[in-house]
Design a protein around this motif. Structure first.
Motif, short mmCIF file in Angstrom:
data_model
loop_
_atom_site.label_atom_id
_atom_site.label_comp_id
_atom_site.label_asym_id
_atom_site.label_seq_id
_atom_site.Cartn_x
_atom_site.Cartn_y
_atom_site.Cartn_z
N VAL A 1 5.43 -15.68 6.99
CA VAL A 1 4.26 -15.41 6.15
C VAL A 1 3.39 -16.65 6.12
CG1 VAL A 1 3.49 -14.89 3.81
CG2 VAL A 1 5.50 -13.73 4.73
N LEU A 2 2.13 -16.51 6.53
CA LEU A 2 1.20 -17.63 6.48
C LEU A 2 0.62 -17.78 5.08
CD1 LEU A 2 -0.79 -17.22 9.83
CD2 LEU A 2 1.16 -18.69 9.35
N VAL A 3 0.31 -16.65 4.45
CA VAL A 3 -0.25 -16.69 3.11
C VAL A 3 -0.08 -15.33 2.44
CG1 VAL A 3 -2.59 -16.00 3.79
CG2 VAL A 3 -2.30 -17.45 1.78
N THR A 4 0.08 -15.36 1.12
CA THR A 4 0.09 -14.15 0.30
C THR A 4 -0.94 -14.34 -0.81
OG1 THR A 4 2.44 -13.74 0.71
CG2 THR A 4 1.45 -12.64 -1.19
N VAL A 5 -1.86 -13.39 -0.92
CA VAL A 5 -2.91 -13.47 -1.93
C VAL A 5 -2.82 -12.25 -2.84
CG1 VAL A 5 -5.38 -13.77 -2.32
CG2 VAL A 5 -4.38 -14.54 -0.17
N LYS A 6 -2.74 -12.51 -4.13
CA LYS A 6 -2.69 -11.42 -5.11
C LYS A 6 -4.08 -10.84 -5.29
CE LYS A 6 1.65 -12.03 -6.39
NZ LYS A 6 2.67 -11.03 -6.12
N GLY A 7 -4.18 -9.53 -5.24
CA GLY A 7 -5.46 -8.87 -5.39
C GLY A 7 -5.50 -7.99 -6.63
N GLU A 8 -6.50 -7.15 -6.68
CA GLU A 8 -6.68 -6.25 -7.82
C GLU A 8 -5.69 -5.09 -7.77
OE1 GLU A 8 -10.69 -5.10 -7.15
OE2 GLU A 8 -11.53 -7.01 -7.83
N ASN A 9 -5.33 -4.59 -8.93
CA ASN A 9 -4.48 -3.39 -9.07
C ASN A 9 -3.11 -3.51 -8.42
OD1 ASN A 9 -6.67 -2.05 -10.37
ND2 ASN A 9 -7.54 -1.59 -8.37
N GLY A 10 -2.60 -4.74 -8.30
CA GLY A 10 -1.24 -4.92 -7.77
C GLY A 10 -1.13 -4.89 -6.26
N ILE A 11 -2.24 -5.07 -5.54
CA ILE A 11 -2.20 -5.11 -4.08
C ILE A 11 -2.14 -6.56 -3.62
CG2 ILE A 11 -3.45 -4.61 -1.94
CD1 ILE A 11 -2.42 -2.11 -3.18
N ASP A 12 -1.15 -6.88 -2.79
CA ASP A 12 -1.03 -8.21 -2.18
C ASP A 12 -1.54 -8.16 -0.75
OD1 ASP A 12 0.17 -9.00 -4.51
OD2 ASP A 12 2.16 -9.36 -3.64
N LYS B 1 0.30 -4.90 0.60
CA LYS B 1 1.49 -4.35 -0.05
C LYS B 1 1.18 -3.97 -1.49
CE LYS B 1 6.39 -5.00 -0.51
NZ LYS B 1 7.56 -5.76 -0.11
N ASN B 2 1.56 -2.75 -1.85
CA ASN B 2 1.36 -2.26 -3.22
C ASN B 2 2.57 -2.66 -4.05
OD1 ASN B 2 0.97 -0.90 -5.59
ND2 ASN B 2 0.61 1.10 -4.66
N THR B 3 2.38 -3.67 -4.91
CA THR B 3 3.47 -4.14 -5.77
C THR B 3 3.43 -3.50 -7.15
OG1 THR B 3 2.15 -6.04 -6.52
CG2 THR B 3 3.52 -6.36 -4.56
N SER B 4 2.47 -2.59 -7.35
CA SER B 4 2.38 -1.91 -8.65
C SER B 4 3.35 -0.74 -8.68
CB SER B 4 0.95 -1.40 -8.89
OG SER B 4 0.70 -0.25 -8.10
N PHE C 1 -12.04 -11.80 1.65
CA PHE C 1 -11.97 -10.34 1.68
C PHE C 1 -12.20 -9.81 0.27
CE2 PHE C 1 -9.58 -6.26 2.34
CZ PHE C 1 -10.42 -5.76 3.33
N PRO C 2 -12.99 -8.75 0.12
CA PRO C 2 -13.32 -8.24 -1.22
C PRO C 2 -12.08 -7.91 -2.05
CG PRO C 2 -14.68 -7.16 0.44
CD PRO C 2 -13.66 -7.98 1.18
N GLY C 3 -12.09 -8.40 -3.30
CA GLY C 3 -10.99 -8.13 -4.21
C GLY C 3 -9.89 -9.17 -4.18
N PHE C 4 -10.00 -10.18 -3.31
CA PHE C 4 -8.99 -11.22 -3.19
C PHE C 4 -9.64 -12.60 -3.24
CE2 PHE C 4 -7.43 -7.46 -1.07
CZ PHE C 4 -6.11 -7.36 -1.48
N THR C 5 -8.90 -13.58 -3.75
CA THR C 5 -9.42 -14.94 -3.73
C THR C 5 -9.35 -15.48 -2.31
OG1 THR C 5 -7.23 -15.81 -4.26
CG2 THR C 5 -8.72 -15.42 -6.11
N THR C 6 -10.18 -16.48 -2.02
CA THR C 6 -10.19 -17.09 -0.69
C THR C 6 -8.84 -17.73 -0.40
OG1 THR C 6 -12.55 -17.50 -0.86
CG2 THR C 6 -11.34 -18.82 0.74
#
Length: 198
Positions: free
Chosen positions: A68-79, A100-103, A187-192
């Motif tokens: 895994v190079l990077v994991t970014v937490k996004g909106e609604n539990g999507i990584d 990945k849907n972690t919700s 990418f929209p919905g995720f931090t850089t």
């Protein structure tokens, strides 16, 4: 010799010639019984991937998830997980990873992932909004397009991701300069996120 006799002989000769041609064609086009000679390329016109790939229960091809190079937490539990960021000899940079849907429930994939370009809208759902930023060279890279203006990224995916499930993805960009070893993924919905290029 009657005209009818000559006509019948010509028909018989033509039939024999056709049968011989078909026999030769069948022999020349015959299969290899599933065996490839050493050094022979695959029958398929598409090049095999260098990455390890597996298939899930639904037959979907999954990227190599061994690193895994990077994991970014996004909106609604999507990584957003990036597994590979690799240059190739053609001057491209290809990212592979998964959402990945972690919700605990199904999450609808946002329409913003497809970007705002009208030219790629007919492709349907895509990841055309994904960009890379090379801060060293002060350049932004967009997902490449083919000759029909379709983005070279995962497209036509399901409108949602079930709880605990993943949406595998790829996205191809122009490769940054050889001196660039890191880029920022936006990418929209995720931090850089900062990604190291292999």
């Amino acid at each position: 010799m009657s005209i009818r006799y000559v006509r019948d002989m010509r028909r018989a000769g033509a039939a024999a010639l056709l049968a011989a041609t078909l026999a030769l064609t069948t022999a020349a086009c015959g299969g290899d019984d599933g065996k490839n000679e050493q050094g022979a390329g695959p029958a398929s016109s598409s090049a095999p991937s260098k990455e390890k790939e597996t298939a899930d229960a639904d037959g979907e091809t999954l990227p190599d998830t061994s690193k895994v190079l990077v994991t970014v937490k996004g909106e609604n539990g999507i990584d957003l997980i990036v597994h590979v960021a690799e240059r190739d000899t053609g001057g491209f940079l290809t990212l592979t990873g998964e959402f990945k849907n972690t919700s605990g429930s199904r999450v609808v994939t946002p329409v913003q992932w497809s970007g705002t370009e009208e030219a790629v809208a007919r492709t349907g759902p895509s990841l055309a909004a994904m960009t890379l930023v090379d801060s060293q060279e002060k350049k932004r890279y967009y997902v490449l397009r083919d000759t029909d203006n379709r983005p070279l990224t995962t497209t036509s995916y399901d409108s949602g991701i079930d709880a605990g499930k993943s949406l595998p993805f790829f996205a191809q960009f122009p490769a940054p300069a050889q001196t660039t070893t890191e880029v920022d993924l936006q990418f929209p919905g995720f931090t850089t996120a900062k990604i190291e290029i292999s």
